[in-house]
Design an enzyme around this catalytic site. Structure first.
Site, mmCIF file in Angstrom:
data_model
loop_
_atom_site.group_PDB
_atom_site.id
_atom_site.type_symbol
_atom_site.label_atom_id
_atom_site.label_comp_id
_atom_site.label_asym_id
_atom_site.label_seq_id
_atom_site.Cartn_x
_atom_site.Cartn_y
_atom_site.Cartn_z
ATOM 1 C CB CYS A 1 -0.894 -0.021 1.240
ATOM 2 S SG CYS A 1 -2.032 1.364 1.367
ATOM 3 C CG HIS B 1 -5.694 -2.414 -1.205
ATOM 4 N ND1 HIS B 1 -4.755 -3.036 -0.418
ATOM 5 C CD2 HIS B 1 -5.356 -1.093 -1.203
ATOM 6 C CE1 HIS B 1 -3.900 -2.141 0.041
ATOM 7 N NE2 HIS B 1 -4.246 -0.945 -0.432
ATOM 8 C CD GLU B 2 -6.468 1.521 -3.793
ATOM 9 O OE1 GLU B 2 -6.651 2.508 -3.059
ATOM 10 O OE2 GLU B 2 -5.353 0.977 -3.917
ATOM 11 C CG HIS C 1 -7.336 2.831 1.318
ATOM 12 N ND1 HIS C 1 -6.506 3.089 2.388
ATOM 13 C CD2 HIS C 1 -6.588 2.119 0.437
ATOM 14 C CE1 HIS C 1 -5.317 2.562 2.164
ATOM 15 N NE2 HIS C 1 -5.342 1.959 0.982
#
Length: 168
Positions: free
Chosen positions: A91, A133-134, A137
């Protein structure tokens, strides 16, 4: 366009939950700046707005070899997922640290494109992992949150060392 500062752990802004975008015309500059920031990293493949200290729910991804095929996701959500597997992740907000994380290998994501049009993306490839993953966030979650407390400590130590070295 501008290259934005990418936040690193333990910055508390990385834990902020993003807010839905109601008018895509207000985020066009943000999208352009996020893309420029992503490409300026040299090796990044995805960036969420919360990583640059913004609250709008925006993700930019480019997994193309030529880095010229951006995917813009506004208000993205994972609608469904299947078949979990472990895979190594890194990341931009946790520089120089990599760890295995369990994710769905196949997902359906709904979002708006940069023009505000609804889109649905089905992927059972690398893109599926990157989108999860994004999108994490935007909920204030980092990939290290899935790790044991010991591994989280190791990540923090490595990032602090990296940031200190970069400051010299």
């Amino acid at each position: 366009m501008a290259v934005l500062e990418i936040l690193s752990i333990p910055d508390p802004r990385l834990k902020v939950k993003a807010e839905k975008v109601t008018d895509v015309s207000t985020i066009q500059t943000l999208i352009d700046d996020m893309l420029e920031t992503l490409y300026a990293t040299g090796n990044g493949i995805g960036l969420a707005s919360t990583q640059v200290g913004r609250k709008e729910a925006v993700v930019v991804i480019d997994i193309s070899d030529e880095r010229n095929d951006p995917l813009i996701l506004v208000n993205p959500e994972v609608v469904s997922g299947e078949n979990k597997a472990l895979g190594q992740e890194g990341c931009l907000s946790v520089p120089e640290y990599y760890a295995d994380v369990e994710r769905y290998t196949s997902v359906v994501v709904s979002a708006l494109d940069r023009d505000g049009n609804p889109i649905t993306i089905e992927s059972d490839e690398f893109l599926a992992i990157v989108m999860q993953h994004e999108i994490d966030h935007l909920s204030g979650n980092l990939f290290i949150d899935y790790l044991s407390p010991l591994k989280q400590k190791m990540a923090m130590k490595k990032v602090k060392k990296y940031v200190k070295a970069q400051a010299k």
